[in-house]
Design a protein around this motif. Structure first.
Motif, PDB file in Angstrom:
ATOM      1  N   HIS A  23       0.852  -1.182   0.000  1.00 54.34           N
ATOM      2  CA  HIS A  23       0.000   0.000   0.000  1.00 54.34           C
ATOM      3  C   HIS A  23       0.890   1.235   0.000  1.00 54.34           C
ATOM      4  O   HIS A  23       2.067   1.173   0.370  1.00 54.34           O
ATOM      5  CB  HIS A  23      -0.914   0.012   1.230  1.00 54.34           C
ATOM      6  CG  HIS A  23      -0.177   0.054   2.531  1.00 54.34           C
ATOM      7  ND1 HIS A  23       0.400  -1.076   3.098  1.00 54.34           N
ATOM      8  CD2 HIS A  23       0.135   1.090   3.371  1.00 54.34           C
ATOM      9  CE1 HIS A  23       1.005  -0.741   4.222  1.00 54.34           C
ATOM     10  NE2 HIS A  23       0.863   0.556   4.425  1.00 54.34           N
ATOM     11  N   MET A  24       0.343   2.370  -0.430  1.00 45.86           N
ATOM     12  CA  MET A  24       1.119   3.604  -0.497  1.00 45.86           C
ATOM     13  C   MET A  24       0.946   4.423   0.776  1.00 45.86           C
ATOM     14  O   MET A  24      -0.159   4.513   1.327  1.00 45.86           O
ATOM     15  CB  MET A  24       0.694   4.454  -1.698  1.00 45.86           C
ATOM     16  CG  MET A  24       0.834   3.780  -3.046  1.00 45.86           C
ATOM     17  SD  MET A  24       2.526   3.281  -3.458  1.00 45.86           S
ATOM     18  CE  MET A  24       3.331   4.867  -3.499  1.00 45.86           C
ATOM     19  N   GLU A  25       2.046   5.011   1.232  1.00 49.23           N
ATOM     20  CA  GLU A  25       1.996   5.937   2.350  1.00 49.23           C
ATOM     21  C   GLU A  25       2.675   7.248   1.926  1.00 49.23           C
ATOM     22  O   GLU A  25       3.665   7.237   1.199  1.00 49.23           O
ATOM     23  CB  GLU A  25       2.690   5.358   3.585  1.00 49.23           C
ATOM     24  CG  GLU A  25       1.932   4.187   4.195  1.00 49.23           C
ATOM     25  CD  GLU A  25       2.517   3.731   5.526  1.00 49.23           C
ATOM     26  OE1 GLU A  25       3.410   4.436   6.061  1.00 49.23           O
ATOM     27  OE2 GLU A  25       2.081   2.673   6.025  1.00 49.23           O
ATOM     28  N   CYS A  26       2.115   8.365   2.389  1.00 56.11           N
ATOM     29  CA  CYS A  26       2.611   9.685   2.015  1.00 56.11           C
ATOM     30  C   CYS A  26       3.416  10.297   3.159  1.00 56.11           C
ATOM     31  O   CYS A  26       3.010  10.229   4.331  1.00 56.11           O
ATOM     32  CB  CYS A  26       1.438  10.601   1.644  1.00 56.11           C
ATOM     33  SG  CYS A  26       1.937  12.268   1.168  1.00 56.11           S
ATOM     34  N   TYR A  27       4.559  10.909   2.808  1.00 48.26           N
ATOM     35  CA  TYR A  27       5.418  11.557   3.795  1.00 48.26           C
ATOM     36  C   TYR A  27       5.781  12.956   3.298  1.00 48.26           C
ATOM     37  O   TYR A  27       6.000  13.157   2.097  1.00 48.26           O
ATOM     38  CB  TYR A  27       6.703  10.747   4.011  1.00 48.26           C
ATOM     39  CG  TYR A  27       6.474   9.316   4.421  1.00 48.26           C
ATOM     40  CD1 TYR A  27       6.339   8.965   5.753  1.00 48.26           C
ATOM     41  CD2 TYR A  27       6.399   8.299   3.460  1.00 48.26           C
ATOM     42  CE1 TYR A  27       6.141   7.642   6.137  1.00 48.26           C
ATOM     43  CE2 TYR A  27       6.192   6.984   3.829  1.00 48.26           C
ATOM     44  CZ  TYR A  27       6.063   6.659   5.164  1.00 48.26           C
ATOM     45  OH  TYR A  27       5.857   5.351   5.532  1.00 48.26           O
ATOM     46  N   GLU A  28       5.861  13.899   4.217  1.00 48.74           N
ATOM     47  CA  GLU A  28       6.299  15.254   3.899  1.00 48.74           C
ATOM     48  C   GLU A  28       7.701  15.470   4.461  1.00 48.74           C
ATOM     49  O   GLU A  28       7.949  15.228   5.643  1.00 48.74           O
ATOM     50  CB  GLU A  28       5.347  16.300   4.480  1.00 48.74           C
ATOM     51  CG  GLU A  28       4.054  16.439   3.689  1.00 48.74           C
ATOM     52  CD  GLU A  28       3.287  17.693   4.071  1.00 48.74           C
ATOM     53  OE1 GLU A  28       3.932  18.754   4.250  1.00 48.74           O
ATOM     54  OE2 GLU A  28       2.065  17.609   4.195  1.00 48.74           O
ATOM     55  N   ILE A  29       8.601  15.900   3.605  1.00 50.28           N
ATOM     56  CA  ILE A  29       9.978  16.159   4.040  1.00 50.28           C
ATOM     57  C   ILE A  29      10.469  17.456   3.416  1.00 50.28           C
ATOM     58  O   ILE A  29       9.910  17.947   2.433  1.00 50.28           O
ATOM     59  CB  ILE A  29      10.942  15.015   3.643  1.00 50.28           C
ATOM     60  CG1 ILE A  29      10.910  14.784   2.120  1.00 50.28           C
ATOM     61  CG2 ILE A  29      10.628  13.748   4.394  1.00 50.28           C
ATOM     62  CD1 ILE A  29      11.978  13.834   1.625  1.00 50.28           C
ATOM     63  N   GLU A  30      11.519  17.990   3.977  1.00 49.70           N
ATOM     64  CA  GLU A  30      12.138  19.184   3.411  1.00 49.70           C
ATOM     65  C   GLU A  30      13.117  18.759   2.322  1.00 49.70           C
ATOM     66  O   GLU A  30      13.977  17.901   2.544  1.00 49.70           O
ATOM     67  CB  GLU A  30      12.882  19.959   4.497  1.00 49.70           C
ATOM     68  CG  GLU A  30      13.479  21.265   3.999  1.00 49.70           C
ATOM     69  CD  GLU A  30      14.125  22.072   5.117  1.00 49.70           C
ATOM     70  OE1 GLU A  30      14.885  23.006   4.794  1.00 49.70           O
ATOM     71  OE2 GLU A  30      13.872  21.756   6.299  1.00 49.70           O
ATOM     72  N   ASP A  78      14.427   9.063   9.139  1.00 50.71           N
ATOM     73  CA  ASP A  78      14.913   9.873  10.256  1.00 50.71           C
ATOM     74  C   ASP A  78      13.787  10.691  10.888  1.00 50.71           C
ATOM     75  O   ASP A  78      13.687  10.788  12.120  1.00 50.71           O
ATOM     76  CB  ASP A  78      16.025  10.811   9.790  1.00 50.71           C
ATOM     77  CG  ASP A  78      17.292  10.063   9.408  1.00 50.71           C
ATOM     78  OD1 ASP A  78      17.432   8.890   9.808  1.00 50.71           O
ATOM     79  OD2 ASP A  78      18.145  10.654   8.707  1.00 50.71           O
ATOM     80  N   LYS A  79      12.930  11.273  10.035  1.00 48.48           N
ATOM     81  CA  LYS A  79      11.882  12.161  10.537  1.00 48.48           C
ATOM     82  C   LYS A  79      10.731  11.395  11.175  1.00 48.48           C
ATOM     83  O   LYS A  79      10.204  11.781  12.223  1.00 48.48           O
ATOM     84  CB  LYS A  79      11.358  13.044   9.407  1.00 48.48           C
ATOM     85  CG  LYS A  79      10.239  13.987   9.832  1.00 48.48           C
ATOM     86  CD  LYS A  79       9.791  14.888   8.686  1.00 48.48           C
ATOM     87  CE  LYS A  79       8.655  15.809   9.128  1.00 48.48           C
ATOM     88  NZ  LYS A  79       8.204  16.719   8.037  1.00 48.48           N
ATOM     89  N   TYR A  80      10.316  10.294  10.530  1.00 47.24           N
ATOM     90  CA  TYR A  80       9.109   9.586  10.965  1.00 47.24           C
ATOM     91  C   TYR A  80       9.407   8.278  11.702  1.00 47.24           C
ATOM     92  O   TYR A  80       8.475   7.599  12.134  1.00 47.24           O
ATOM     93  CB  TYR A  80       8.232   9.270   9.745  1.00 47.24           C
ATOM     94  CG  TYR A  80       7.615  10.484   9.095  1.00 47.24           C
ATOM     95  CD1 TYR A  80       6.396  10.992   9.523  1.00 47.24           C
ATOM     96  CD2 TYR A  80       8.259  11.119   8.041  1.00 47.24           C
ATOM     97  CE1 TYR A  80       5.824  12.095   8.906  1.00 47.24           C
ATOM     98  CE2 TYR A  80       7.698  12.228   7.417  1.00 47.24           C
ATOM     99  CZ  TYR A  80       6.479  12.715   7.854  1.00 47.24           C
ATOM    100  OH  TYR A  80       5.913  13.811   7.249  1.00 47.24           O
ATOM    101  N   ASP A  81      10.686   7.923  11.787  1.00 49.04           N
ATOM    102  CA  ASP A  81      11.028   6.608  12.321  1.00 49.04           C
ATOM    103  C   ASP A  81      10.233   5.536  11.569  1.00 49.04           C
ATOM    104  O   ASP A  81       9.682   4.609  12.145  1.00 49.04           O
ATOM    105  CB  ASP A  81      10.728   6.535  13.826  1.00 49.04           C
ATOM    106  CG  ASP A  81      11.393   5.325  14.484  1.00 49.04           C
ATOM    107  OD1 ASP A  81      12.382   4.815  13.906  1.00 49.04           O
ATOM    108  OD2 ASP A  81      10.903   4.883  15.538  1.00 49.04           O
TER     109      ASP A  81
END
Length: 492
Positions: free
Chosen positions: A18-25, A41-44
């Motif tokens: 399944h797809m998961e969305c992440y926001e990063i810089e 690193d950001k979301y573990d």
């Protein structure tokens, strides 16, 4: 901040990916590999992926990026990027089980097959000339980007060894030390099932041209020794020898009706399909150019560009065709094409035979010459299909879209994968029609999803095949149109 979509799969908790969305810089020149690490690193998030050299040399970090094979260490991340595993059974997240293709390599004995006596005799006598051809296909790092991106491997119901195995076979076929029948091996694995779409080259981090330097070359060898081409391909050459065209017709050829000796330094290379099958497209071209104050010559004596012969390995009369066309068009400054296959052949193959004409696809020629004040509103919603021999073969993607967007009233929406092969090329439409239909139906589903009234393209072969796909899925009301047909509506 950017959004990145990553395919996740944990065999202990998930039944399917399944797809998961992440926001990063996003940082400057950030690669997919960097983005994955930033997400962890950001979301573990504990996303599983492979990497090793981080220099594009080991191939271990192969992934799919928006549906295309790529190396995570080389591909720059983009907002909205979709990152998926290669098309193999998924072990976890982006890590896949490649044992199936590795077993195939072992079964096919894709290693140097030579007895010790042969080896001792040849090892010290191999020259640079001996290795010139094999050098073009031996730099593979086994990232499997080509295999996971090949439309025939992924979509067609027929089994095909794919570009990875074809490259492998060509590598040993050109090695003077190898004494195994690699041609038979290639024929058994589907030598004539490749559409010549060029997708494998476009995703290869080592720029290996599997179709041109492996498949085409082995098809030519097959023809030379009588094991090729497919029976349906023989007609191409027979027709050319009789009429100069690769197809037959019951219509009046366009060249016979078109105006010649206009004094223009611009000429139209009609191609077999326009001249014999779609003469109305030729007339629309002349009309549209006149609407924009441009005269064009349609010189007599022009013949097939040779593309059907080159793609199927029937190369013995190609030089003759090139020489005839070179003579016909020698006094023109510009040669226009409206068939992507013809354009790509004239640009990419004819120079190898000593002819370098200034060839332009109609979209690149016309994009900055349109008199937009004359364009009338056309109430239609369209999407666009990139012909393989235009988008990848000639590097032309923006010009057709720019023209479409200049037409008043036209609503344009991109389909999911506009550059995915429709299945018409490489002799597939005639020799392996079931593969052509499989791929065209896949394309038709994407077109259907846009809810468009028509799909626009610049290739008569694509037109025919895509319309077959649309009809096959019950979408006869959606029409596949040449760009000239859409422009003609705007000039009516």
């Amino acid at each position: 901040m950017i959004k990145v979509y990553v395919s996740r799969f944990n065999p202990e908790t998930d039944t399917e990916p399944h797809m998961e969305c992440y926001e990063i810089e996003q940082t400057p020149h950030m690669k997919v590999l960097d983005a994955l690490q930033a997400i962890n690193d950001k979301y573990d998030a504990d996303i599983s992926f492979r990497s090793s050299c981080r220099a594009g040399q080991c191939g271990s970090c192969g992934i799919l990026f928006k549906g295309n094979g790529a190396l995570a260490c080389q591909k720059e991340i983009k907002d909205g990027a979709i990152i998926e595993p290669l098309r193999f059974p998924v072990i976890k997240d982006l890590i896949v089980d490649k044992s199936s293709i590795e077993a195939k390599v072992k079964d096919l004995e894709l290693s140097l097959q030579c007895d010790h006596t042969c080896s001792d005799e040849l090892d010290t006598s191999i020259t640079k000339e001996d290795t010139k051809d094999t050098k073009k296909v031996r730099s593979c790092i086994e990232c499997y980007s080509c295999y996971s991106t090949c439309p025939v491997v992924n979509i067609a119901t027929e089994e095909f060894g794919g570009p990875y195995l074809m490259r492998y076979m060509r590598k040993f076929e050109t090695d003077p030390r190898d004494n195994y029948d690699r041609l038979k091996e290639a024929l058994d694995e589907g030598l004539y099932k490749c559409t010549s779409c060029g997708k494998c080259l476009s995703v290869c981090p080592k720029n290996i041209n599997t179709f041109g330097d492996a498949i085409e070359k082995m098809r030519a060898i097959a023809v030379a020794n009588g094991s090729g081409p497919l029976p349906e391909h023989v007609a191409f050459k027979e027709n050319i020898l009789k009429t100069g065209r690769s197809v037959k017709t019951s219509k009046t050829p366009f060249v016979e009706e078109a105006e010649n000796n206009t004094g223009s330094k611009i000429a139209f290379f009609t191609g077999c399909m326009v001249d014999y099958k779609f003469p109305e497209l030729g007339h629309k071209l002349v009309k549209i150019l006149k609407e924009n104050g441009i005269d064009v010559d349609v010189p007599e004596g022009q013949v097939c560009c040779g593309s059907p012969l080159l793609r199927t390995g029937q190369t013995d009369i190609v030089q003759e065709l090139v020489d005839k066309n070179k003579e016909v068009f020698k006094d023109y400054d510009t040669v226009i094409t409206i068939c992507s296959g013809c354009g790509a052949t004239l640009k990419n193959n004819h120079p190898e035979f000593g002819s370098k004409l200034n060839v332009m696809d109609i979209s690149e020629f016309l994009v900055d010459k349109l008199d937009t004040d004359k364009l009338k509103e056309v109430d239609i919603k369209v999407t666009y299909h990139d012909p393989c021999h235009l988008g990848r073969g000639q590097g032309i993607k923006d010009a057709p879209r720019d023209i479409i967007e200049k037409i008043p009233g036209v609503e344009f929406e991109e389909m999911l994968y506009p550059c995915q092969c429709c299945g018409a090329g490489g002799g597939i439409k005639s020799g392996k029609p079931e593969i052509a239909l499989d791929l065209s139906k896949s394309k038709a589903e994407m077109i259907k999803d846009t809810e468009s009234d028509a799909v626009i393209t610049i290739c008569p072969f694509c037109q025919l095949n895509i319309q077959d796909g649309l009809n096959a899925i019950g979408c006869e009301d959606i029409k596949c149109m040449h760009l000239l047909e859409l422009l003609d509506k705007a000039y009516e």
